[in-house]
Write a protein that holds these residues in place. Sequence first.
Motif, PDB file in Angstrom:
ATOM      1  N   ALA A  33      49.065  27.164  -8.594  1.00 28.50           N
ATOM      2  CA  ALA A  33      49.163  27.291  -7.139  1.00 28.50           C
ATOM      3  C   ALA A  33      50.000  28.499  -6.716  1.00 28.50           C
ATOM      4  O   ALA A  33      50.084  28.818  -5.534  1.00 28.50           O
ATOM      5  N   ARG A  34      50.598  29.168  -7.685  1.00 30.03           N
ATOM      6  CA  ARG A  34      51.583  30.194  -7.306  1.00 30.03           C
ATOM      7  C   ARG A  34      50.952  31.418  -6.644  1.00 30.03           C
ATOM      8  O   ARG A  34      51.620  32.114  -5.906  1.00 30.03           O
ATOM      9  N   ASP A  35      49.641  31.665  -6.916  1.00 29.68           N
ATOM     10  CA  ASP A  35      49.003  32.827  -6.298  1.00 29.68           C
ATOM     11  C   ASP A  35      48.109  32.453  -5.119  1.00 29.68           C
ATOM     12  O   ASP A  35      47.344  33.273  -4.621  1.00 29.68           O
ATOM     13  N   LEU A  36      48.201  31.222  -4.692  1.00 31.02           N
ATOM     14  CA  LEU A  36      47.399  30.802  -3.536  1.00 31.02           C
ATOM     15  C   LEU A  36      47.881  31.540  -2.278  1.00 31.02           C
ATOM     16  O   LEU A  36      49.042  31.966  -2.209  1.00 31.02           O
ATOM     17  N   PRO A  37      46.996  31.648  -1.276  1.00 33.76           N
ATOM     18  CA  PRO A  37      47.461  32.224  -0.011  1.00 33.76           C
ATOM     19  C   PRO A  37      48.594  31.368   0.580  1.00 33.76           C
ATOM     20  O   PRO A  37      48.666  30.160   0.311  1.00 33.76           O
ATOM     21  N   ARG A  38      49.404  31.989   1.414  1.00 37.13           N
ATOM     22  CA  ARG A  38      50.594  31.333   1.978  1.00 37.13           C
ATOM     23  C   ARG A  38      50.275  29.966   2.592  1.00 37.13           C
ATOM     24  O   ARG A  38      50.956  28.965   2.310  1.00 37.13           O
ATOM     25  N   ASP A  39      49.205  29.873   3.406  1.00 32.01           N
ATOM     26  CA  ASP A  39      48.918  28.606   4.079  1.00 32.01           C
ATOM     27  C   ASP A  39      48.552  27.495   3.101  1.00 32.01           C
ATOM     28  O   ASP A  39      48.889  26.326   3.310  1.00 32.01           O
ATOM     29  N   LYS A  40      47.866  27.855   2.036  1.00 34.10           N
ATOM     30  CA  LYS A  40      47.487  26.847   1.031  1.00 34.10           C
ATOM     31  C   LYS A  40      48.738  26.348   0.293  1.00 34.10           C
ATOM     32  O   LYS A  40      48.846  25.167  -0.066  1.00 34.10           O
ATOM     33  N   LYS A  41      49.663  27.280   0.077  1.00 32.32           N
ATOM     34  CA  LYS A  41      50.928  26.855  -0.570  1.00 32.32           C
ATOM     35  C   LYS A  41      51.682  25.896   0.353  1.00 32.32           C
ATOM     36  O   LYS A  41      52.216  24.878  -0.090  1.00 32.32           O
ATOM     37  N   ILE A  42      51.713  26.218   1.647  1.00 29.51           N
ATOM     38  CA  ILE A  42      52.419  25.328   2.594  1.00 29.51           C
ATOM     39  C   ILE A  42      51.718  23.965   2.632  1.00 29.51           C
ATOM     40  O   ILE A  42      52.382  22.922   2.689  1.00 29.51           O
ATOM     41  N   ASP A  43      50.368  23.972   2.543  1.00 26.11           N
ATOM     42  CA  ASP A  43      49.635  22.690   2.509  1.00 26.11           C
ATOM     43  C   ASP A  43      50.182  21.801   1.393  1.00 26.11           C
ATOM     44  O   ASP A  43      50.298  20.586   1.546  1.00 26.11           O
ATOM     45  N   LEU A  44      50.499  22.406   0.268  1.00 29.43           N
ATOM     46  CA  LEU A  44      51.035  21.622  -0.851  1.00 29.43           C
ATOM     47  C   LEU A  44      52.487  21.231  -0.595  1.00 29.43           C
ATOM     48  O   LEU A  44      52.911  20.122  -0.919  1.00 29.43           O
ATOM     49  N   LYS A  45      53.239  22.131   0.031  1.00 25.77           N
ATOM     50  CA  LYS A  45      54.673  21.861   0.205  1.00 25.77           C
ATOM     51  C   LYS A  45      54.970  20.784   1.238  1.00 25.77           C
ATOM     52  O   LYS A  45      56.043  20.185   1.210  1.00 25.77           O
ATOM     53  N   VAL A  46      54.045  20.564   2.183  1.00 24.63           N
ATOM     54  CA  VAL A  46      54.318  19.486   3.144  1.00 24.63           C
ATOM     55  C   VAL A  46      54.114  18.127   2.490  1.00 24.63           C
ATOM     56  O   VAL A  46      54.579  17.110   2.989  1.00 24.63           O
ATOM     57  N   ARG A  47      53.407  18.098   1.371  1.00 24.91           N
ATOM     58  CA  ARG A  47      53.208  16.832   0.669  1.00 24.91           C
ATOM     59  C   ARG A  47      54.450  16.518  -0.173  1.00 24.91           C
ATOM     60  O   ARG A  47      55.345  17.337  -0.307  1.00 24.91           O
ATOM     61  N   GLN A  48      54.503  15.284  -0.708  1.00 25.52           N
ATOM     62  CA  GLN A  48      55.765  14.838  -1.326  1.00 25.52           C
ATOM     63  C   GLN A  48      55.891  15.250  -2.789  1.00 25.52           C
ATOM     64  O   GLN A  48      56.884  14.932  -3.436  1.00 25.52           O
ATOM     65  N   GLY A  49      54.900  15.953  -3.315  1.00 21.87           N
ATOM     66  CA  GLY A  49      55.067  16.557  -4.635  1.00 21.87           C
ATOM     67  C   GLY A  49      54.597  15.707  -5.797  1.00 21.87           C
ATOM     68  O   GLY A  49      53.899  14.705  -5.619  1.00 21.87           O
ATOM     69  N   ARG A  50      54.981  16.129  -6.983  1.00 21.95           N
ATOM     70  CA  ARG A  50      54.511  15.481  -8.214  1.00 21.95           C
ATOM     71  C   ARG A  50      55.657  14.715  -8.872  1.00 21.95           C
ATOM     72  O   ARG A  50      56.819  15.032  -8.683  1.00 21.95           O
ATOM     73  N   ARG A  51      55.295  13.734  -9.699  1.00 23.81           N
ATOM     74  CA  ARG A  51      56.315  12.853 -10.272  1.00 23.81           C
ATOM     75  C   ARG A  51      57.189  13.603 -11.289  1.00 23.81           C
ATOM     76  O   ARG A  51      56.747  14.556 -11.916  1.00 23.81           O
ATOM     77  N   LEU A  52      58.396  13.094 -11.425  1.00 30.44           N
ATOM     78  CA  LEU A  52      59.316  13.586 -12.452  1.00 30.44           C
ATOM     79  C   LEU A  52      58.940  12.964 -13.786  1.00 30.44           C
ATOM     80  O   LEU A  52      58.379  11.856 -13.804  1.00 30.44           O
ATOM     81  N   TYR A  53      59.323  13.596 -14.863  1.00 27.17           N
ATOM     82  CA  TYR A  53      59.210  12.945 -16.158  1.00 27.17           C
ATOM     83  C   TYR A  53      60.005  11.628 -16.083  1.00 27.17           C
ATOM     84  O   TYR A  53      61.119  11.597 -15.564  1.00 27.17           O
ATOM     85  N   GLY A  54      59.417  10.546 -16.598  1.00 29.50           N
ATOM     86  CA  GLY A  54      60.135   9.262 -16.595  1.00 29.50           C
ATOM     87  C   GLY A  54      59.846   8.414 -15.374  1.00 29.50           C
ATOM     88  O   GLY A  54      60.357   7.306 -15.266  1.00 29.50           O
TER      89      GLY A  54
END
Length: 539
Positions: A338-359
Amino acid sequence: MHRPLMIADILTYAAEAYPKGRIVSARTEGDIHEQTYPQTLARVSQLAHALAGLDIQPGDRVATLAWNGYRHFELYYAISGSGAVCHTINPRLSPEQLVYIVNHAADRLLFVDTTFVPLIAAIADKLPRDLRFVVMTDRAHMPDTGLPGVLCYEELLDGQPESYDWPEMDENTAAGLCYTSGTTGNPKGTLYSHRSTVLHALTTGMLHPGTFHEGSRVLPVVPLFHVNAWGIPYSAPMFGVDIVFPGGRLDGDSLFDLLEREKVVSAWGVPTVWLGLLATIKARGRLPEGFQEMIVGGSAPARSMIEAFEDMGVTVCHAWGMTEMSPVGTHGNLPIWARDLPRDKKIDLKVRQGRRLYGVDLKIVDDEGRRLPHDGKAAGELYVRGNAVATGYFNDPAASAKALDREGWFGTGDIATIDPDGFLTIQDRSKDLIKSGGEWISSIDLENAAMAAPGIAACAVIAVPHPKWDERPLLVAVPEEGATPDLAEVHKLMEGHFAKWQLPDDMVLVESLPLTATGKVSKLTLRKMFEDYTLPDLR
Ligand code: AMP
């Protein structure tokens, strides 16, 4: 070999591995205080001796009511390290809840910052008779407390030996205790063990290799009194990171000045706090020097806030978790794809709560407890499992019985989707609670109190979105025939039982409340009806 995972080992390790690592604190005394990890270990050892001198035994609960600062940090280690349980108390709770918590935990000692002495003095006669009080300052700054037999923190340390023989215990020994709001009634205590605490520090500390390393600086605005400041007191020393504690000055200007003065790299806290900082940044037209990263969680941040910080060059990492998870469950670091996605697509991911931690394992289920697919579409109640997740509540069999499902997973009370890439999106909350500025308000408790007001036949309290506080309580009431209930009267009834900031901002009178198929008030429908409601302070 099997070696127990011990909290004290984190600090003894930090003192040896990172002798220049520092704890910087904006103190209640008004100045900035600094000490290294070795100096901190020496003081923590003195404090552990002092606790022994006060007859604190393994398993005893020792409470704290304090801002983020080095003395609070010292208590975390001295209490748990010597085998007792560090019980952090949230000063934002109502006096009634404070009285309940201290009595329920059967605290033996209460360490209190000067700021909160009046809070304790007002309820002292309702606290356990053998509870002793320690004010967290030196003799010169000791206030006139009126508390019986009150002790002075720095005097307790004076003259004590600067090393301590930290006991080796079963790693499952209780180390920390933090109460969290229930949907109704009294708060419930989450107990942490040495093992869960150390594992949580390891897994959260690994997440930010670019900013969480020796010589870097982190500022936790997230309080030590709620959710263990997201584990920073343990992860920062483990990874050699300096900690900058803000004390009680959490407004935008004070935070900007401290971030800049101390060249803080990464700051962690709830959205409300970052809105204040954003206003100062806009007013001054620049970022604090050296500020690179912001971790935001506890409530969902507004997209516009994430955009504003990102556009200024601050990396925003949106995380999710809860008290019962020690607390971090997911993180918002972007995956490599996702690091090279356009800015808006990155923000689309950042408003979400993210991915689980190990454990941390996540599952979503329907009303019958059947698993739903992780397809990003199916929404269900979120359950979690992990080695830093609670199995129940301290001395509370009724609440504990409801904590886990048949498979032994913990029910979060959040409604979520999970997509095939593992991204969690919190969509709603099934628990009847309102989160304002990162702290809880029980809608059911407010409803019960409001029902006693003259002229109210039925009522419901719901969360209404608020740009500063994320959510605020709105009272929706059905009046008795011919009556016109008055919000001021409702407030009067609630005073003393709730903190002021927990009272409903407004009351709307309706003819009837929407009901679900089973005849309960449909909070979902009500929240939809009032999602665009403008609260009085925004008109
Ligand atoms: P606490 O135990 O006080 O940390 O509260 C945990 C609860 O806060 C979660 O179950 C969610 O309802 C809410 N919460 C925490 N982080 C977030 C987030 N990033 N987005 C939305 N809700 C959140």
